[in-house]
Design a protein around this motif. Structure first.
Motif, PDB file in Angstrom:
ATOM      1  N   ARG A   1       0.830  -1.183  -0.106  1.00 35.51           N
ATOM      2  CA  ARG A   1      -0.182  -0.021  -0.023  1.00 35.51           C
ATOM      3  C   ARG A   1       0.915   1.362   0.029  1.00 35.51           C
ATOM      4  O   ARG A   1       0.519   2.296  -0.689  1.00 35.51           O
ATOM      5  N   TYR A   2       1.923   1.318   0.866  1.00 36.17           N
ATOM      6  CA  TYR A   2       2.778   2.477   1.019  1.00 36.17           C
ATOM      7  C   TYR A   2       3.408   2.786  -0.416  1.00 36.17           C
ATOM      8  O   TYR A   2       3.249   3.809  -0.797  1.00 36.17           O
TER       9      TYR A   2
ATOM     10  N   LYS B   1      -4.558   8.572  -3.871  1.00 37.65           N
ATOM     11  CA  LYS B   1      -3.850   7.862  -2.961  1.00 37.65           C
ATOM     12  C   LYS B   1      -4.352   6.703  -2.687  1.00 37.65           C
ATOM     13  O   LYS B   1      -5.381   6.511  -2.507  1.00 37.65           O
ATOM     14  N   VAL B   2      -3.409   5.479  -2.568  1.00 35.60           N
ATOM     15  CA  VAL B   2      -3.769   4.307  -2.048  1.00 35.60           C
ATOM     16  C   VAL B   2      -4.032   4.197  -0.449  1.00 35.60           C
ATOM     17  O   VAL B   2      -2.872   4.214   0.017  1.00 35.60           O
ATOM     18  N   GLU B   3      -5.081   4.347   0.007  1.00 36.68           N
ATOM     19  CA  GLU B   3      -5.369   4.385   1.391  1.00 36.68           C
ATOM     20  C   GLU B   3      -5.334   2.835   1.921  1.00 36.68           C
ATOM     21  O   GLU B   3      -4.903   2.828   3.283  1.00 36.68           O
TER      22      GLU B   3
ATOM     23  N   PHE C   1      -8.968   3.575  -2.962  1.00 37.31           N
ATOM     24  CA  PHE C   1      -8.437   4.917  -3.456  1.00 37.31           C
ATOM     25  C   PHE C   1      -9.110   6.090  -2.780  1.00 37.31           C
ATOM     26  O   PHE C   1     -10.290   6.162  -2.749  1.00 37.31           O
TER      27      PHE C   1
ATOM     28  N   ASN D   1       1.537   7.012  -6.813  1.00 38.23           N
ATOM     29  CA  ASN D   1       0.289   7.473  -7.110  1.00 38.23           C
ATOM     30  C   ASN D   1       0.181   9.118  -6.760  1.00 38.23           C
ATOM     31  O   ASN D   1       0.087   9.359  -5.425  1.00 38.23           O
TER      32      ASN D   1
ATOM     33  N   ARG E   1       2.837   1.647  -3.369  1.00 44.32           N
ATOM     34  CA  ARG E   1       1.880   2.092  -4.719  1.00 44.32           C
ATOM     35  C   ARG E   1       1.443   3.509  -4.384  1.00 44.32           C
ATOM     36  O   ARG E   1       1.203   4.408  -5.135  1.00 44.32           O
ATOM     37  N   SER E   2       1.306   4.105  -2.945  1.00 44.67           N
ATOM     38  CA  SER E   2       0.961   5.429  -2.707  1.00 44.67           C
ATOM     39  C   SER E   2       1.898   6.277  -3.191  1.00 44.67           C
ATOM     40  O   SER E   2       1.585   7.507  -3.592  1.00 44.67           O
TER      41      SER E   2
END
Length: 450
Positions: A357-358, A368-370, A385, A364, A360-361
């Protein structure tokens, strides 16, 4: 991205596998030559042998040119030091695995003062996951989104279930609850269902809804169970420590069986309200003496997968209502399911998902990938997202947006409103959107559209 990972143990290799699948350039550092060579051969990564906290070794691994440094050795202090050294070399993002309870209570301090961007504790994460299931034992697993406002729960359909032989559109009308069956596993195949999909016995369903609606769904189909109040934990591990703390705060009755007398003494001192028994958790006579057959739940948290499996099977045979099994090394969860062990906890997976997740964020810039979870043996992704701004996909009815195959927009959170969307709904800037996808990786929100 260029990523350097220190420590190629069971947690490290799980992270490596996911990151390699996503096309990142990975270099590992480990002080064991055999481990480095095996990892290079298995995952096609670069490798450096040595102490990951050494500045010279980090320079050899090109940490100074990396985007992310991840430290996952078995030693908390070394992981922290690795990140501090990496920061002096200019790595933009540093991630440390920190497991000790004393350090875990200082995460905010370490992040602020040491500049470590993400601190992860697999054992604490596992304890949270177990606590969620014990609060809602009707589910096999529970994944949460939007700060616990939305849940995806897993359940298996019994032959006498009211769901059998009904299509999803009919179920939505009959149950009068806002929910969505967002994925189905049938005979080891994954299905992203549409409204005309018909549920069959033995299907494994993944249901998404708001927290209150999930409870209503299980009540209406007649399988709701109240929270577990009397819980036996086998093994006094770090997970046991975190879990006991959470359960006692929730006013549960906790009994721990731990073979090591010193460890049992420490747990007794830390938790005077819990019952701590010194003994071998695989001893059936001891388990009966301590009332295993009267428990609401048994959680097996020893350091041996085999012991956890055997004790869990005994608990199932005794009809303990909820049995949770921790597994570290076992690679075939479907085999465990076939012998009746449905709720499996793997601490290394929680760490891997958080790091994914981190990472990918970081990639992005717009959405943002939450949150990110993988399920059905990692065949399906659920990604949350945050939609930062207007685009050609916002303010358009979903029925007019073409999604890629095996992809659905499963839920939208708009301010305090939780929307299980139909074709008439739409996405706005500021929404959190949960996307379910089978058979592919979702790195960017825009990738879900055809």
């Amino acid at each position: 991205m260029k990523i350097v990972l220190v420590g190629a143990g069971k947690v490290g290799t799980t992270i490596i596998r996911f990151l390699v699948e996503e096309g990142h350039d990975i270099t590992i550092i480990d002080n064991n030559l055999k481990v480095v060579n095996e990892t290079i051969n298995n995952y096609d990564v670069n490798g450096v042998v040595g102490n990951g906290a050494s500045r010279a070794i980090q320079i050899e691994a090109q940490v100074d040119k990396a985007d992310v440094l991840i430290a996952t050795t078995a030693n908390d202090e070394q992981n922290i030091l690795c990140c501090l050294v990496g920061k002096t070399l200019g790595v933009p993002s540093a991630i440390a695995r920190v497991r000790t309870p004393d350090y875990s209570e200082q995460i905010d301090f370490m992040s602020k003062e040491f500049g470590i961007d993400l601190i992860l504790n697999p054992e604490l994460e596992a304890a949270y996951e177990i606590s969620k299931i014990l609060r809602f034992p009707s589910a096999t697993t529970i994944e949460t989104f939007s700060k616990d406002r939305i849940e995806i729960v897993e359940m298996k359909v019994s032959s006498d279930s009211v769901l059998v032989d009904k299509d999803l559109a009919t179920l939505r009308q009959e149950l009068k609850t806002k929910f969505l069956i967002c994925a189905v596993e049938r005979n080891q195949d994954v299905i992203i269902p549409t409204g005309n999909f018909v549920v069959k016995a033995e299907d494994k369903l993944y249901v998404i809804a708001g927290k209150a609606e999930i409870v209503q769904f299980f009540k209406k189909i007649g399988i709701y169970k109240a929270r577990s109040k009397n819980i036996m934990i086998i093994g006094g591990s770090k997970i046991s420590y975190y879990l006991t703390k959470q359960l006692l705060e929730a006013k549960a009755e906790v009994k721990i069986i731990e073979v090591d007398e010193m460890r049992a003494h420490d747990l007794s001192a830390a938790f005077p309200d819990a019952t701590i028994i010194v003994g071998n958790g695989s001893n059936q006579t001891l388990l009966f003496e301590e009332g295993i057959q009267k428990m609401d739940a048994v959680v097996t948290l020893t350091g041996l997968d085999e012991e956890n499996i055997v004790i869990s099977l005994l608990s199932k045979k005794l009809n303990v209502p909820k049995v949770i099994t921790k597994i570290n090394h076992f690679a075939y969860p479907e085999i465990l399911e076939s012998i009746g062990l449905e709720t499996i906890i793997s601490p290394k997976s929680f760490t891997a998902y958080n790091i994914l997740r981190y990472v990918r964020s970081l990639a992005n810039t717009n959405n943002k990938v939450e949150n990110l979870y993988k399920f059905v043996n990692d065949k399906v992704e659920a990604v949350e997202f945050h939609i930062e701004k207007e685009s050609k996909y916002t303010n358009v009815k979903l029925k007019n947006l073409k999604l890629k195959e095996n992809t659905i927009i499963a839920c939208i959170k708009r301010n305090e409103q939780i929307i299980i969307p139909t074709g008439e709904d739409y996405i706005q800037a500021g929404d959190n959107v949960i996307v379910i996808c089978a058979g592919r990786i979702i790195k960017h929100f825009e990738e879900i559209f055809g």
